[in-house]
Design an enzyme around this catalytic site. Sequence first.
Site, PDB file in Angstrom:
ATOM      1  N   ALA A  77       0.807  -1.225   0.000  1.00 39.09           N
ATOM      2  CA  ALA A  77       0.000   0.000   0.000  1.00 39.09           C
ATOM      3  C   ALA A  77       0.839   1.273   0.000  1.00 39.09           C
ATOM      4  O   ALA A  77       0.371   2.310  -0.455  1.00 39.09           O
ATOM      5  CB  ALA A  77      -0.937  -0.007   1.193  1.00 39.09           C
ATOM      6  N   THR A  78       2.067   1.209   0.476  1.00 38.92           N
ATOM      7  CA  THR A  78       2.914   2.397   0.403  1.00 38.92           C
ATOM      8  C   THR A  78       3.093   2.765  -1.068  1.00 38.92           C
ATOM      9  O   THR A  78       2.927   3.927  -1.465  1.00 38.92           O
ATOM     10  CB  THR A  78       4.284   2.128   1.070  1.00 38.92           C
ATOM     11  OG1 THR A  78       4.044   1.809   2.450  1.00 38.92           O
ATOM     12  CG2 THR A  78       5.201   3.325   0.977  1.00 38.92           C
ATOM     13  N   ASN A 157      -5.421   3.548  10.880  1.00 35.46           N
ATOM     14  CA  ASN A 157      -4.619   2.429  11.376  1.00 35.46           C
ATOM     15  C   ASN A 157      -4.334   2.511  12.871  1.00 35.46           C
ATOM     16  O   ASN A 157      -3.954   1.517  13.474  1.00 35.46           O
ATOM     17  CB  ASN A 157      -3.299   2.330  10.605  1.00 35.46           C
ATOM     18  CG  ASN A 157      -2.602   3.651  10.469  1.00 35.46           C
ATOM     19  OD1 ASN A 157      -3.151   4.620   9.935  1.00 35.46           O
ATOM     20  ND2 ASN A 157      -1.378   3.737  10.952  1.00 35.46           N
ATOM     21  N   GLN A 185      -6.802  -0.709   5.864  1.00 39.63           N
ATOM     22  CA  GLN A 185      -7.295  -1.268   7.127  1.00 39.63           C
ATOM     23  C   GLN A 185      -8.755  -1.703   7.020  1.00 39.63           C
ATOM     24  O   GLN A 185      -9.263  -2.384   7.914  1.00 39.63           O
ATOM     25  CB  GLN A 185      -7.139  -0.233   8.263  1.00 39.63           C
ATOM     26  CG  GLN A 185      -5.706   0.145   8.558  1.00 39.63           C
ATOM     27  CD  GLN A 185      -4.933  -0.935   9.310  1.00 39.63           C
ATOM     28  OE1 GLN A 185      -5.502  -1.883   9.857  1.00 39.63           O
ATOM     29  NE2 GLN A 185      -3.617  -0.805   9.338  1.00 39.63           N
ATOM     30  N   ALA A 206      -2.098  -6.890   0.972  1.00 36.58           N
ATOM     31  CA  ALA A 206      -2.479  -8.249   1.363  1.00 36.58           C
ATOM     32  C   ALA A 206      -2.222  -8.531   2.843  1.00 36.58           C
ATOM     33  O   ALA A 206      -2.962  -9.286   3.471  1.00 36.58           O
ATOM     34  CB  ALA A 206      -1.707  -9.262   0.508  1.00 36.58           C
ATOM     35  N   HIS A 207      -1.176  -7.901   3.416  1.00 38.80           N
ATOM     36  CA  HIS A 207      -0.755  -8.361   4.747  1.00 38.80           C
ATOM     37  C   HIS A 207      -1.597  -7.832   5.899  1.00 38.80           C
ATOM     38  O   HIS A 207      -1.320  -8.131   7.065  1.00 38.80           O
ATOM     39  CB  HIS A 207       0.738  -8.073   4.976  1.00 38.80           C
ATOM     40  CG  HIS A 207       1.104  -6.663   5.298  1.00 38.80           C
ATOM     41  ND1 HIS A 207       1.353  -6.244   6.589  1.00 38.80           N
ATOM     42  CD2 HIS A 207       1.289  -5.588   4.516  1.00 38.80           C
ATOM     43  CE1 HIS A 207       1.693  -4.957   6.560  1.00 38.80           C
ATOM     44  NE2 HIS A 207       1.657  -4.539   5.311  1.00 38.80           N
ATOM     45  N   THR A 243       8.182  -7.255 -12.789  1.00 42.09           N
ATOM     46  CA  THR A 243       7.674  -8.631 -12.828  1.00 42.09           C
ATOM     47  C   THR A 243       6.719  -8.862 -11.667  1.00 42.09           C
ATOM     48  O   THR A 243       7.020  -8.496 -10.523  1.00 42.09           O
ATOM     49  CB  THR A 243       8.856  -9.617 -12.740  1.00 42.09           C
ATOM     50  OG1 THR A 243       9.701  -9.360 -13.855  1.00 42.09           O
ATOM     51  CG2 THR A 243       8.397 -11.058 -12.764  1.00 42.09           C
ATOM     52  N   CYS A 329       4.655   1.584  11.981  1.00 39.67           N
ATOM     53  CA  CYS A 329       5.653   2.171  11.087  1.00 39.67           C
ATOM     54  C   CYS A 329       6.413   3.297  11.782  1.00 39.67           C
ATOM     55  O   CYS A 329       7.441   3.722  11.319  1.00 39.67           O
ATOM     56  CB  CYS A 329       4.990   2.724   9.835  1.00 39.67           C
ATOM     57  SG  CYS A 329       3.559   1.823   9.325  1.00 39.67           S
TER      58      CYS A 329
END
Length: 387
Positions: A77-78, A157, A185, A206-207, A243, A329
């Site tokens: 997302a960053t 968040n 979130q 995804a995380h 890729t 973060c």
Amino acid sequence: MPGDHRSPIYLDNHATTPVDPAVLEAMLPYLSGKFGNAASHSHSFGWQASEAVNTARKQIAELISASPQEIVFTSGATESDNLAIKGVADAYRAKGDHIITAVTEHAAVLDTCRHLEKSGFRVTWLPVQCNGLIDLEQLRNAFQPKTILVSIMAANNEIGVLQLLKEIGELCRERGVLFHSDAVQALGRMPLDVNALSLDLASLTAHKCYGPKGCGALYVRSGVKVSQIMDGGGHERGMRSGTLNVPGIAGFGKACEIAKKTLPEESCRIAGLRNRLRDRLQAELDELLINGSEEHRLPGNLNVSFLNVDGETLMTAVNDVAVSSGAACHSDKIDASHVLKALGRSDEEAGSAIRFGIGRFNTEAEIDYVAGRFIDAVKKLRELSPV
Ligand code: PLP
């Protein structure tokens, strides 16, 4: 019941979530035999990889009511926030130079907007009310003829506060201004329909929804222009070269498929656990402040200031429970949280805050244990340094 849980207990699901076992299973073939490059069109290895990517594109799109071709894969997302904001700023430079965002956004949005300010864009930084929500009247007044983009997060968040995306989206749509949301979130934790919310761009990762780290996506509404921010092979319809992370993407897709099925029941169960924790803390401790709206909030979030206790000391005292005293973060910085300060909290109130993030794999026994540990630790610390 002590002993009826794993130790340490993980209650930091806003920082990251564990990978769901079914997600891992979906990823494994692409880390071994099916290792092809999704851009290899001349053989079956490439076709297999490309099929996995197409399936995931569909699974992710279905969770947010988008079309598969509107999903652009990124590294997280960053990158999605950078691509959305810088990409729109560049593509629409001739139309305008003004962006609106809020002071409680994640650093990936705040710093991207600061970066653009240095290169000549103008940014309106909306404050928030004491409940963490932006004031829609202030947003209405912030629009200018040269406004090209509004970027407001779906769920915060730190405090889990849900902004009124539908109303914000309508204001943008009426004015022909693009609407981006950092929806990291919110994905899989609450319904997210890009059409009902009039979203033009949404950052996903995804995380935070039981998928792997290092894999994200940007939803880009069909017809919206986004300039690429990295030069290269022109993957993802020219918006994001590089890729594709096929195992990560396969896992992200599976995570979204699971979330679509489990969301209604799971969000109720998790809200029940959060309320149980809050009620226990409130019943046995005084001088607590709940940070952020309780009404407009993610089911699994509880952010509490334990007044007259230092948050870092409290976390050390309860060292078998993984929580956070602010955004992960920023955990190397000891500055008071910019989000809590924006709500009007003092440095002391912000410094005594703990963020609990409850997720899919937490149990009632864990919540009861955590409540007991925090109640004991707060009482002891307050006895040691009575104010
Ligand atoms: N936006 C929000 C609201 C977040 O919580 C996070 C993660 O902490 C990010 C963006 C960054 O996401 P990623 O780790 O995928 O780069």
